[in-house]
Write a protein that holds these residues in place. Structure first.
Motif, mmCIF file in Angstrom:
data_model
loop_
_atom_site.group_PDB
_atom_site.id
_atom_site.type_symbol
_atom_site.label_atom_id
_atom_site.label_comp_id
_atom_site.label_asym_id
_atom_site.label_seq_id
_atom_site.Cartn_x
_atom_site.Cartn_y
_atom_site.Cartn_z
ATOM 1 N N ILE A 22 -3.171 -3.850 15.648
ATOM 2 C CA ILE A 22 -2.602 -2.912 14.681
ATOM 3 C C ILE A 22 -1.670 -1.925 15.383
ATOM 4 O O ILE A 22 -0.610 -1.577 14.865
ATOM 5 N N VAL A 70 2.095 -1.166 14.366
ATOM 6 C CA VAL A 70 2.539 0.206 14.073
ATOM 7 C C VAL A 70 3.640 0.633 15.038
ATOM 8 O O VAL A 70 4.602 1.305 14.660
ATOM 9 N N ARG A 96 -0.694 -5.778 3.608
ATOM 10 C CA ARG A 96 0.265 -4.801 4.146
ATOM 11 C C ARG A 96 1.619 -5.443 4.426
ATOM 12 O O ARG A 96 2.544 -4.784 4.918
ATOM 13 N N LYS A 142 -14.087 4.434 -5.624
ATOM 14 C CA LYS A 142 -13.334 5.444 -4.896
ATOM 15 C C LYS A 142 -12.199 4.796 -4.100
ATOM 16 O O LYS A 142 -11.069 5.276 -4.067
ATOM 17 N N ARG A 180 -2.148 4.803 -2.933
ATOM 18 C CA ARG A 180 -1.262 4.359 -1.853
ATOM 19 C C ARG A 180 -0.052 3.599 -2.410
ATOM 20 O O ARG A 180 1.068 3.739 -1.958
ATOM 21 N N TYR A 224 -2.668 10.143 3.103
ATOM 22 C CA TYR A 224 -3.380 8.884 3.021
ATOM 23 C C TYR A 224 -2.654 7.961 3.985
ATOM 24 O O TYR A 224 -1.487 7.633 3.789
ATOM 25 N N TYR A 225 -3.334 7.570 5.036
ATOM 26 C CA TYR A 225 -2.639 6.843 6.096
ATOM 27 C C TYR A 225 -3.534 5.706 6.580
ATOM 28 O O TYR A 225 -4.515 5.928 7.292
ATOM 29 N N SER A 226 -3.201 4.492 6.160
ATOM 30 C CA SER A 226 -4.018 3.344 6.577
ATOM 31 C C SER A 226 -3.378 2.636 7.762
ATOM 32 O O SER A 226 -3.563 1.439 7.949
ATOM 33 N N VAL A 227 -2.632 3.362 8.533
ATOM 34 C CA VAL A 227 -2.020 2.934 9.787
ATOM 35 C C VAL A 227 -0.834 1.983 9.600
ATOM 36 O O VAL A 227 0.263 2.260 10.048
ATOM 37 N N LEU A 228 -1.060 0.860 8.897
ATOM 38 C CA LEU A 228 0.067 -0.079 8.776
ATOM 39 C C LEU A 228 1.054 0.327 7.679
ATOM 40 O O LEU A 228 2.185 -0.139 7.667
ATOM 41 N N SER A 229 0.598 1.145 6.748
ATOM 42 C CA SER A 229 1.526 1.607 5.711
ATOM 43 C C SER A 229 2.032 2.986 6.117
ATOM 44 O O SER A 229 1.402 3.670 6.921
ATOM 45 N N GLU A 230 3.139 3.383 5.529
ATOM 46 C CA GLU A 230 3.669 4.717 5.809
ATOM 47 C C GLU A 230 2.679 5.772 5.307
ATOM 48 O O GLU A 230 2.082 5.589 4.241
ATOM 49 N N LYS A 288 1.170 8.738 3.304
ATOM 50 C CA LYS A 288 1.575 9.341 2.036
ATOM 51 C C LYS A 288 0.906 10.694 1.906
ATOM 52 O O LYS A 288 -0.324 10.779 1.987
ATOM 53 N N ILE A 311 -0.939 13.729 0.688
ATOM 54 C CA ILE A 311 -1.850 13.964 -0.446
ATOM 55 C C ILE A 311 -2.455 15.369 -0.382
ATOM 56 O O ILE A 311 -3.509 15.631 -0.965
ATOM 57 N N ASP A 358 -12.218 15.028 -0.282
ATOM 58 C CA ASP A 358 -13.027 13.797 -0.259
ATOM 59 C C ASP A 358 -14.197 13.933 0.702
ATOM 60 O O ASP A 358 -15.303 13.481 0.420
ATOM 61 N N LEU A 410 -9.778 1.913 9.252
ATOM 62 C CA LEU A 410 -8.340 2.228 9.316
ATOM 63 C C LEU A 410 -7.934 3.319 8.316
ATOM 64 O O LEU A 410 -6.899 3.219 7.660
ATOM 65 N N ARG A 411 -8.774 4.319 8.187
ATOM 66 C CA ARG A 411 -8.423 5.471 7.339
ATOM 67 C C ARG A 411 -8.073 6.609 8.290
ATOM 68 O O ARG A 411 -8.868 7.526 8.498
ATOM 69 N N TYR A 457 -8.054 10.303 6.978
ATOM 70 C CA TYR A 457 -9.412 10.795 6.770
ATOM 71 C C TYR A 457 -10.032 11.156 8.120
ATOM 72 O O TYR A 457 -10.653 12.208 8.273
#
Lengths: 441, 293
Positions: free
Chosen positions: A89, A93, A114, A430, A438, B41-47, B49, B51, B58, B257-258, B261
């Motif tokens: 990953i 990235v 993704r 959730k 997203r 909100y960042y799941s690493v592979l997506s840009e 966002k 929030i 949360d 991959l959060r 968070y």
């Protein structure tokens, strides 16, 4: 005087810094510059286990490919299994993705969702050199997400049960039959559980540990529903499966209880357990190291038949590759060519994902136990995990809490599983909201 | 600024520039980036966002988060004071002039040199409910030992007990500070008829209080960030009984991959440690005795 020396030391540090990092910067800012003209370098990420043998096998396979394709050289990026996902990953990235990557099964839906790996469905279907029917059906399942193919399978692995023939003979217990059931398993395991010195401590267990997923799936149960949107671990079939494992451990004590498993090594290898879950990855070392007679048998049948949890190795092409055609050639070589499949089988890694080659190449290998043919016979009926979903790790972590409590014999199985179902459903709700957020919908 | 001063400033900056660059790239940038990501909100592979405070809200409704906070404080509340008490006591005993005292000092320090992984494996064996040496010793005393790491209620006490293995480092520091306590104070106290306890209470402890304070601060930071031993030994189990804050942070960042968070969790931990350190510093003004005034 002091200032003069300080200056010398300072200059030395600066020069050292430039000498150390300068070449690295030059190399990584332009990685292609050392490659001869007309030659393409492909990067592939793989993982290595605890031994160097796996790494050597890969090198042999890559050498064979490069001998056939002198216009391509392969750079293999090895990473230990445990940090592989993070490394991969990070490469995506960091905008330095590999051209091809081995994938851990649960990573494929995530990476596909993704959009960082190629959808190969159309390319593969239109390729006259590639016949998908040659693969075991489950091999293609593990490379698919939402009915699209995101990689090709290199090998397959499912569980079998290995048993110690010496311990069976000593106890006068007949060897397991290929069509045995979980009831047969319980009966045999109980017969093989012994307290030889009558001190109240079990000296020999019927079996080492149990793969709970096999029990669940063969009983028609699973944690999640078909689209992975709801937990289903409070269904009667699921509760029955979990209770069976609990009873085997606590009621019959034919498998070690959690505290008996802590740090004491593998009881099967020490001849303190008569049966053991294993897979093709164990065969080479067991054939070499075990000093007792052993064979394998398929996992028992449940109400839904002999449903085996299947693993395998999907290999995908990164969307960031600049050399798609070369990457596709390598992918086909690794996952479809007889040469690569033979090498990986003969060097003892895994069962080829191609049905025809598994029978032709893998079955006759001399290291295999006598009943390997029964294992290969069953492969057409194998199935992968029914539904992982995007949040599998979180779901699994939540379920494990309940599993721990049940396996500690501390809670009521039904009530605990109902509680976990509720918790997993809350979690999925959730997560689904986060995912919608997203995507901006 | 004279020409000479300017030149010295230039050389000074030039010579520390490798460190400055490293610090900017590998410390400051990640710290600031994590602050920004904690609001995304960042799941690493997506840009990422943005929030806002979403991750923080949360976290406050996440029962696993609160469980990990509770576990961490449970561990810290017992491991830290007991660790300090044991190490101070050991250090005081090791100042007694008996034959072979240097050998005893070495013996107490040696365990703390063991690498974490080897230590964890060793203690896995010690705590083994069936074959472990601890339960064997307890059985000789007529006590039936629990299944330490496999029992929900015993796994945490087991880790606390294990933490005392590493008190050797603290003992060495206390030993050094005990050497600095002026002998005249003890002599004067003896003339006044002070007992051992009175000397310890009114001379030794006040005189080494700055060192206790130092170990307390380091201990707060260390115990709240405990990771390696439970990660290797229990993986957070059984049933999340030993899931510590940093382990849940790691899970969120690198397993689920959060990263947004996980970044929020990292900042909350930073704030907690900062507040506790400030509280300790404030209290120290009243109770810590500095010889220099």
């Amino acid at each position: 005087m002091f200032t003069k020396h300080l200056k010398t030391v300072g200059w030395c540090l600066v020069i050292l810094f430039i000498l150390l990092y300068g070449p690295l910067w030059l190399i990584y800012s332009n990685p292609d510059r050392t490659i001869p003209p007309g030659v393409t370098e492909l990067t592939i990420t793989t993982w290595a286990g605890s031994s160097a043998e796996g790494a050597n096998v890969e090198e042999e396979i890559f050498k064979a490919f490069m001998a056939e394709n002198p216009d391509i050289i392969i750079r293999n990026v090895y990473t230990p299994w445990i940090t592989y996902k993070s490394k991969l990953i990070t490469m995506f990235v960091g905008k330095t993705p590999p051209d091809l990557c081995w994938l851990q099964m649960e990573s494929l839906p995530f990476l596909a969702s993704r959009g960082v790996i190629h959808d190969l469905t159309d390319k593969v279907k239109n390729d006259p050199e590639l016949n998908l029917k040659n693969y075991y059906p489950v091999a293609l399942d593990i490379c698919s997400w939402q009915n699209r193919l995101y990689g090709l399978p290199r090998d397959l692995a499912g569980w079998f049960i290995a048993y110690n023939k010496d311990l069976f003979d000593k106890a006068g217990v007949a060897y397991p039959k290929p069509d045995w059931t979980w009831s047969d398993f319980t009966r045999i395991a109980k017969q093989l559980t012994k307290d030889y010195d009558k001190d109240g401590h079990t000296d020999q267990f019927g079996c080492w540990w149990i793969i709970r997923e096999d029990v669940m799936l063969s009983n028609g149960a699973w944690l999640l529903n078909a689209d992975a949107s709801q937990a289903t671990c409070d269904t009667p079939a699921f509760i029955e499966s979990v209770q069976w494992v609990r009873d085997l451990t606590w009621k019959h004590h034919a498998a070690p209880q959690p505290h008996e498993m802590h740090s004491i090594g593998n009881l099967f290898l020490n001849q303190k357990a008569a049966m053991h879950y294993g897979g093709p990855w164990n065969i080479a070392s067991w054939t070499k190291d075990l000093n007792f007679r052993w064979d394998i048998v398929n996992t028992p049948r449940g109400k839904k038949g002999n449903y085996k949890v299947t693993g395998g190795l999907p290999i995908a092409i990164s969307k960031g590759t600049k050399h798609f055609d070369a990457a596709y050639r390598l992918l086909k070589f690794l996952c479809y060519s007889e040469k690569a499949q033979r090498l990986q089988a003969e060097l003892g890694i895994a069962v080829p994902a191609r049905r025809d080659l598994a029978r032709k190449i893998y079955e006759p290998l001399p290291i295999n136990p006598p009943s390997i043919h029964l294992y290969l016979d069953s492969m057409d009926k194998w199935a992968t995990f029914p539904a992982h979903g995007l949040f599998w790790k979180e779901v699994d972590a939540e379920f494990r809490v309940g599993w721990d409590l049940i396996m500690l014999d501390k809670v009521d199985t039904t009530q605990e599983l109902r509680q976990r179902t509720q918790n997993i459903n809350n979690l999925l709700e959730k997560k689904a909201a986060l995912e919608r957020n997203r995507r901006g919908s | 600024m004279t020409l000479r001063q300017k030149r010295e400033l230039f050389y000074g900056l030039l010579f520390v520039s490798p460190w400055i660059m490293g610090m900017l790239m590998f410390v400051l940038y990640p710290v600031l980036a994590s602050l920004y990501y904690s609001f995304c909100y960042y799941s690493v592979l997506s840009e990422p966002k943005f929030i806002g405070l979403g991750n923080y809200f949360d976290l406050f409704t996440d029962s696993v988060f609160w469980g990990s906070v509770l576990n961490t404080f449970y561990y810290a509340v017992f491991a830290l004071p007991l660790g300090i008490a044991i190490s101070v006591t050991l250090a005081m005993l090791l100042t007694v002039k008996v034959r072979g005292v240097t050998i005893y000092r070495t013996i107490f320090f040696l365990p703390s040199l063991l690498p974490v992984v080897a230590l964890a494996i060793l203690w896995l064996w010690i705590f083994n409910g069936e074959y472990g040496v601890l339960n064997f010793a307890l059985s000789k005393l007529g006590i039936e030992g629990p299944n330490w790491l496999a029992e929900k209620n015993w796994a945490m006490p087991a880790l606390i007990i294990m933490s005392f293995w590493g008190v050797g480092h603290m003992v060495v520091i206390y030993l050094a500070s005990l050497q600095d306590v002026p002998q005249v104070l003890y002599e004067a106290a003896e003339l006044d008829g002070a007992s051992w306890w009175h000397k310890a209470r009114h001379i030794t402890l006040p005189m080494i209080s700055p060192v206790i304070y130092f170990n307390l601060i380091m201990g707060i930071i260390g115990t709240l960030q405990i990771f390696a031993q439970p990660y290797i030994m229990t993986g957070g189990g059984p049933a999340r009984a030993t899931l510590f804050y940093t382990m849940y942070l790691y899970d969120n960042g690198f397993r689920y991959l959060r990263m947004g968070y996980a970044s929020a969790m990292a900042w909350i931990l930073f704030i907690i440690i900062l507040l506790l350190t400030l509280v300790a510093t404030r209290i120290s003004r009243k109770y810590i005795y500095y010889e220099g005034g």
